[in-house]
Design a protein around this motif. Sequence first.
Motif, mmCIF file in Angstrom:
data_model
loop_
_atom_site.group_PDB
_atom_site.id
_atom_site.type_symbol
_atom_site.label_atom_id
_atom_site.label_comp_id
_atom_site.label_asym_id
_atom_site.label_seq_id
_atom_site.Cartn_x
_atom_site.Cartn_y
_atom_site.Cartn_z
ATOM 1 N N LEU A 54 -57.556 44.449 183.143
ATOM 2 C CA LEU A 54 -57.294 44.666 181.730
ATOM 3 C C LEU A 54 -56.433 43.530 181.207
ATOM 4 O O LEU A 54 -55.443 43.155 181.835
ATOM 5 C CB LEU A 54 -56.567 46.010 181.569
ATOM 6 N N VAL A 55 -56.820 42.991 180.058
ATOM 7 C CA VAL A 55 -56.047 41.910 179.421
ATOM 8 C C VAL A 55 -55.809 42.266 177.959
ATOM 9 O O VAL A 55 -56.472 43.141 177.396
ATOM 10 C CB VAL A 55 -56.774 40.541 179.519
ATOM 11 N N ARG A 56 -54.852 41.571 177.369
ATOM 12 C CA ARG A 56 -54.611 41.738 175.937
ATOM 13 C C ARG A 56 -54.396 40.381 175.304
ATOM 14 O O ARG A 56 -53.979 39.419 175.960
ATOM 15 C CB ARG A 56 -53.403 42.626 175.666
ATOM 16 N N ILE A 57 -54.687 40.311 174.002
ATOM 17 C CA ILE A 57 -54.408 39.119 173.226
ATOM 18 C C ILE A 57 -53.312 39.497 172.238
ATOM 19 O O ILE A 57 -53.335 40.587 171.673
ATOM 20 C CB ILE A 57 -55.674 38.563 172.529
ATOM 21 N N TYR A 58 -52.336 38.602 172.069
ATOM 22 C CA TYR A 58 -51.181 38.925 171.238
ATOM 23 C C TYR A 58 -50.581 37.655 170.665
ATOM 24 O O TYR A 58 -50.935 36.545 171.059
ATOM 25 C CB TYR A 58 -50.131 39.689 172.047
ATOM 26 N N PHE A 59 -49.662 37.834 169.700
ATOM 27 C CA PHE A 59 -48.938 36.702 169.135
ATOM 28 C C PHE A 59 -47.500 37.124 168.852
ATOM 29 O O PHE A 59 -47.176 38.321 168.825
ATOM 30 C CB PHE A 59 -49.617 36.156 167.877
ATOM 31 N N ASN A 60 -46.647 36.134 168.669
ATOM 32 C CA ASN A 60 -45.234 36.365 168.397
ATOM 33 C C ASN A 60 -45.005 36.181 166.905
ATOM 34 O O ASN A 60 -45.192 35.097 166.377
ATOM 35 C CB ASN A 60 -44.388 35.374 169.209
ATOM 36 N N ALA A 94 -52.861 37.674 178.128
ATOM 37 C CA ALA A 94 -52.182 37.988 179.385
ATOM 38 C C ALA A 94 -52.825 39.189 180.052
ATOM 39 O O ALA A 94 -53.373 40.075 179.389
ATOM 40 C CB ALA A 94 -50.700 38.272 179.130
ATOM 41 N N ALA A 95 -52.728 39.219 181.369
ATOM 42 C CA ALA A 95 -53.222 40.354 182.150
ATOM 43 C C ALA A 95 -52.228 41.503 182.013
ATOM 44 O O ALA A 95 -51.031 41.330 182.230
ATOM 45 C CB ALA A 95 -53.384 39.957 183.607
ATOM 46 N N VAL A 96 -52.718 42.671 181.647
ATOM 47 C CA VAL A 96 -51.891 43.874 181.569
ATOM 48 C C VAL A 96 -51.736 44.462 182.970
ATOM 49 O O VAL A 96 -50.741 45.100 183.283
ATOM 50 C CB VAL A 96 -52.530 44.906 180.602
ATOM 51 N N GLU A 97 -52.716 44.228 183.806
ATOM 52 C CA GLU A 97 -52.719 44.664 185.199
ATOM 53 C C GLU A 97 -53.445 43.588 186.001
ATOM 54 O O GLU A 97 -54.054 42.694 185.420
ATOM 55 C CB GLU A 97 -53.415 46.024 185.323
ATOM 56 N N PRO A 98 -53.377 43.621 187.323
ATOM 57 C CA PRO A 98 -54.118 42.623 188.099
ATOM 58 C C PRO A 98 -55.578 42.596 187.645
ATOM 59 O O PRO A 98 -56.208 43.643 187.468
ATOM 60 C CB PRO A 98 -53.979 43.104 189.541
ATOM 61 N N THR A 99 -56.088 41.383 187.432
ATOM 62 C CA THR A 99 -57.394 41.222 186.790
ATOM 63 C C THR A 99 -58.219 40.154 187.494
ATOM 64 O O THR A 99 -57.697 39.101 187.850
ATOM 65 C CB THR A 99 -57.193 40.824 185.302
ATOM 66 N N GLN A 100 -59.496 40.452 187.670
ATOM 67 C CA GLN A 100 -60.461 39.466 188.134
ATOM 68 C C GLN A 100 -61.411 39.175 186.978
ATOM 69 O O GLN A 100 -61.875 40.102 186.301
ATOM 70 C CB GLN A 100 -61.243 39.989 189.327
ATOM 71 N N ALA A 101 -61.669 37.898 186.752
ATOM 72 C CA ALA A 101 -62.505 37.507 185.621
ATOM 73 C C ALA A 101 -63.338 36.284 185.976
ATOM 74 O O ALA A 101 -62.998 35.535 186.888
ATOM 75 C CB ALA A 101 -61.626 37.201 184.404
#
Length: 187
Positions: A54-60, A94-101
């Motif tokens: 699982l990944v997420r996209i975000y900004f500051n 960023a990966a929210v949890e360990p991720t394979q892609a």
Amino acid sequence: MHTLLQHIAQFTTLSPQLAEELRQRAQHHCFGKNELLHTADTVCRRTYWIQQGLVRIYFNKDGKIVTDGFAAENQWMTSAYSFMRGVPDPYAIAAVEPTQAYSLSLEDLLHLFNQFHEMERFGRVIMSAQFLEQSERLNSLRFTSPAEKYQHFCTHYRPILARLPLGMVASYLGITPETLSRVRAKG
């Protein structure tokens, strides 16, 4: 690689030639929890297909982290504007949890689109689905109450809801964690 090929074959015919090109061009990645796939304020050079994780996209925004989206198994993630335009943007992935892609560069993707009509069709189907998803999200953010926003989220993200910290969910919905807690308590 087999799972990526199966994913594409769900949407279009997958010729042996296209499968071989994908094997040569797609790169496999393993990301640890919180590891960045893409750093903010740089050019996003790859689009990622999430095999597992699982990944997420975000900004500051003024020191506050704002989540803009999630991708889990069998979904694609990139910082679209940066990826397509070749310019830096404020988004990080960023990966929210360990991720394979698996990932493809824009150059590889364009090559595949130009050489294989079935891959071009796949791209159109995926981009149309992304456009519709973004339109639904905008309508939800603009025209619904916090409870309706959360219900919409639960409907569309039920498979990953338990895997997400509630702060990320609140950020994605554009509401405070306290409001989300109240909405959930009433639900």
